[in-house]
Design an enzyme around this catalytic site. Structure first.
Site, PDB file in Angstrom:
ATOM      1  N   HIS A  75      40.569  36.366  33.433  1.00  0.00           N
ATOM      2  CA  HIS A  75      41.226  35.051  33.413  1.00  0.00           C
ATOM      3  C   HIS A  75      42.096  34.966  32.162  1.00  0.00           C
ATOM      4  CE1 HIS A  75      38.562  32.917  36.415  1.00  0.00           C
ATOM      5  NE2 HIS A  75      37.726  33.878  36.055  1.00  0.00           N
ATOM      6  N   ASP A 115      45.526  31.483  39.412  1.00  0.00           N
ATOM      7  CA  ASP A 115      44.237  31.036  39.935  1.00  0.00           C
ATOM      8  C   ASP A 115      44.482  29.801  40.806  1.00  0.00           C
ATOM      9  OD1 ASP A 115      40.991  31.308  38.788  1.00  0.00           O
ATOM     10  OD2 ASP A 115      41.571  29.618  40.072  1.00  0.00           O
ATOM     11  N   ILE A 116      43.886  29.807  41.978  1.00  0.00           N
ATOM     12  CA  ILE A 116      44.127  28.742  42.956  1.00  0.00           C
ATOM     13  C   ILE A 116      43.537  27.397  42.485  1.00  0.00           C
ATOM     14  CG2 ILE A 116      42.074  29.009  44.445  1.00  0.00           C
ATOM     15  CD1 ILE A 116      45.631  28.957  45.777  1.00  0.00           C
ATOM     16  N   HIS A 124      38.196  40.942  37.506  1.00  0.00           N
ATOM     17  CA  HIS A 124      39.392  40.177  37.153  1.00  0.00           C
ATOM     18  C   HIS A 124      39.241  39.569  35.765  1.00  0.00           C
ATOM     19  CE1 HIS A 124      36.649  37.491  39.359  1.00  0.00           C
ATOM     20  NE2 HIS A 124      37.072  36.517  38.561  1.00  0.00           N
TER      21      HIS A 124
END
Ligand code: AMP
Length: 130
Positions: free
Chosen positions: A95, A29-30, A93
């Protein structure tokens, strides 16, 4: 229009890749909540995770499990937590977040890490994917 994650799958946008198979991709994750915060996606674009077929959903979770085990090996943590929001990016998605306390899993408090650190974290996790 293709989602930002489909652009990552197509190689049009870079990512810090952690793992990949024919149907799935995992990348950092950015804006991580913690170092090692990883997103696991189906390559085929679908907005809502729970609209996936049972079979595709199970395959995604099995892939996520593999990645979670690798994160636990690579990043010192008590648990790898799993969460689904999907409020920002309309491409299903999961996490995966290495946590030690409940406070480590706070979507209101994300950070950014230098690129070299992100690359090194991704490589450490990738090396543990069996
Ligand atoms: P949500 O859709 O609410 O589950 O949040 C989407 C997540 O995707 C956020 O945690 C973002 O930081 C992350 N994100 C958005 N764009 C990128 C990107 N290009 N590369 C990696 N992570 C991203």
């Amino acid at each position: 229009m293709a989602s930002i994650f489909s652009k990552i799958v197509a190689g049009e946008i870079p990512c810090y890749k952690v793992a990949e198979d024919e149907k799935h991709l995992a990348f950092l994750d950015i804006n991580p909540m913690a170092p090692g915060h990883t997103l696991v996606i189906p390559k085929q674009e679908i907005d809502y995770l729970f609209d996936m077929t049972e079979s595709d959903y199970i395959d995604l979770e099995l892939f996520a499990r593999k990645v979670a085990v690798a994160i636990k090996e690579a990043i010192p943590c008590t648990r790898v937590a799993e969460a689904v929001l999907g409020l920002e990016v309309p491409h299903a998605h999961i996490h995966l977040v290495p946590i030690n306390t409940e406070a480590d899993m706070d979507f209101r408090h994300k950070t950014t890490l230098p690129g070299d650190q992100m690359a090194s974290i991704a490589a450490r996790i990738a090396a543990q994917v069996k």
